[in-house]
Design a protein around this motif. Structure first.
Motif, PDB file in Angstrom:
ATOM      1  N   THR A  88       0.796  -1.226   0.000  1.00 36.15           N
ATOM      2  CA  THR A  88       0.000   0.000   0.000  1.00 36.15           C
ATOM      3  C   THR A  88       0.829   1.277   0.000  1.00 36.15           C
ATOM      4  O   THR A  88       0.354   2.310  -0.462  1.00 36.15           O
ATOM      5  N   ALA A  89       2.048   1.233   0.508  1.00 36.45           N
ATOM      6  CA  ALA A  89       2.862   2.456   0.594  1.00 36.45           C
ATOM      7  C   ALA A  89       3.023   3.160  -0.753  1.00 36.45           C
ATOM      8  O   ALA A  89       2.960   4.394  -0.803  1.00 36.45           O
ATOM      9  N   PRO A  90       3.212   2.448  -1.868  1.00 32.32           N
ATOM     10  CA  PRO A  90       3.337   3.159  -3.149  1.00 32.32           C
ATOM     11  C   PRO A  90       2.089   3.952  -3.543  1.00 32.32           C
ATOM     12  O   PRO A  90       2.174   4.849  -4.372  1.00 32.32           O
ATOM     13  N   LEU A  91       0.943   3.640  -2.955  1.00 33.97           N
ATOM     14  CA  LEU A  91      -0.264   4.403  -3.267  1.00 33.97           C
ATOM     15  C   LEU A  91      -0.133   5.870  -2.861  1.00 33.97           C
ATOM     16  O   LEU A  91      -0.840   6.726  -3.404  1.00 33.97           O
ATOM     17  N   MET A  92       0.778   6.173  -1.937  1.00 36.91           N
ATOM     18  CA  MET A  92       1.003   7.569  -1.552  1.00 36.91           C
ATOM     19  C   MET A  92       1.452   8.396  -2.746  1.00 36.91           C
ATOM     20  O   MET A  92       1.213   9.590  -2.797  1.00 36.91           O
ATOM     21  N   TYR A  93       2.089   7.739  -3.706  1.00 37.61           N
ATOM     22  CA  TYR A  93       2.579   8.457  -4.876  1.00 37.61           C
ATOM     23  C   TYR A  93       1.467   8.828  -5.845  1.00 37.61           C
ATOM     24  O   TYR A  93       1.712   9.508  -6.833  1.00 37.61           O
ATOM     25  N   LEU A  94       0.245   8.389  -5.587  1.00 34.35           N
ATOM     26  CA  LEU A  94      -0.879   8.818  -6.406  1.00 34.35           C
ATOM     27  C   LEU A  94      -1.361  10.218  -6.029  1.00 34.35           C
ATOM     28  O   LEU A  94      -2.032  10.871  -6.820  1.00 34.35           O
ATOM     29  N   MET A  95      -1.020  10.677  -4.824  1.00 30.59           N
ATOM     30  CA  MET A  95      -1.487  12.000  -4.398  1.00 30.59           C
ATOM     31  C   MET A  95      -0.998  13.124  -5.304  1.00 30.59           C
ATOM     32  O   MET A  95      -1.801  13.974  -5.708  1.00 30.59           O
ATOM     33  N   PRO A  96       0.286  13.186  -5.683  1.00 30.08           N
ATOM     34  CA  PRO A  96       0.705  14.283  -6.566  1.00 30.08           C
ATOM     35  C   PRO A  96       0.007  14.302  -7.925  1.00 30.08           C
ATOM     36  O   PRO A  96      -0.438  15.364  -8.354  1.00 30.08           O
ATOM     37  N   PRO A  97      -0.153  13.156  -8.622  1.00 25.65           N
ATOM     38  CA  PRO A  97      -0.869  13.242  -9.898  1.00 25.65           C
ATOM     39  C   PRO A  97      -2.337  13.656  -9.735  1.00 25.65           C
ATOM     40  O   PRO A  97      -2.858  14.422 -10.543  1.00 25.65           O
ATOM     41  N   VAL A  98      -2.982  13.153  -8.699  1.00 24.74           N
ATOM     42  CA  VAL A  98      -4.377  13.532  -8.463  1.00 24.74           C
ATOM     43  C   VAL A  98      -4.462  15.025  -8.146  1.00 24.74           C
ATOM     44  O   VAL A  98      -5.317  15.745  -8.672  1.00 24.74           O
ATOM     45  N   ALA A  99      -3.556  15.510  -7.295  1.00 20.76           N
ATOM     46  CA  ALA A  99      -3.527  16.947  -6.977  1.00 20.76           C
ATOM     47  C   ALA A  99      -3.244  17.775  -8.222  1.00 20.76           C
ATOM     48  O   ALA A  99      -3.817  18.861  -8.393  1.00 20.76           O
TER      49      ALA A  99
END
Length: 147
Positions: A88-99
């Motif tokens: 699950t930790a790599p899911l944190m990297y979805l925040m910048p593209p979504v933002a």
């Protein structure tokens, strides 16, 4: 420092969530962190004219504290407990593209070539770190096939 603390919390909370449940762990984490956050934001909070805030502003404040923060962290803890921190930790990297998409839509954010290149390099690095050991043999160097 924030990344280190978040990573520590994510790993350390997993066994606690499995043993006590995400609501209990999240409640204690919120109780432990709230005094420092309140102390740090108090100088700004006393300058706000709270009486002029519209119901929309109060609704957004409630959304950001309950849904975005509390329920978001509950979900994060639950997913870590079920899927494991490494998954699950790599899911944190979805925040910048979504933002970025939201910023483009909401405030007409502009993206330069260097911003896009940096984002692509970062996302490829995360993908390689996450899935590098499970890539099909055709994606590996030819000298490593069959090993």
């Amino acid at each position: 420092m924030a990344c280190s603390l978040f990573s520590y919390y994510t790993v350390a909370s997993k066994p606690l969530i499995e043993r006590l449940g995400s609501v209990v762990v999240m409640s204690y984490a919120t109780l432990a962190g709230a005094p420092l956050i309140l102390l740090g934001t108090l100088p700004f909070a006393v300058r706000v004219d709270w009486q002029v805030l519209s119901p929309l502003h109060w609704g957004m404040l409630l959304w950001s504290t309950m849904v975005s923060a509390f329920f978001g962290w509950l979900t994060w803890g639950w997913v870590n407990g079920v899927r494991g921190v490494a998954r699950t930790a790599p899911l944190m990297y979805l925040m910048p593209p979504v933002a970025a998409v939201i910023a483009w839509y909401a405030i007409d954010e502009r993206f330069t070539l260097i911003k896009i290149a940096g984002a692509l390099v970062t996302m490829v690095g995360v993908a390689l770190a996450q899935f590098g050991g499970s890539l099909p043999l055709s994606f590996r160097r030819s000298g490593q096939q069959g090993q």
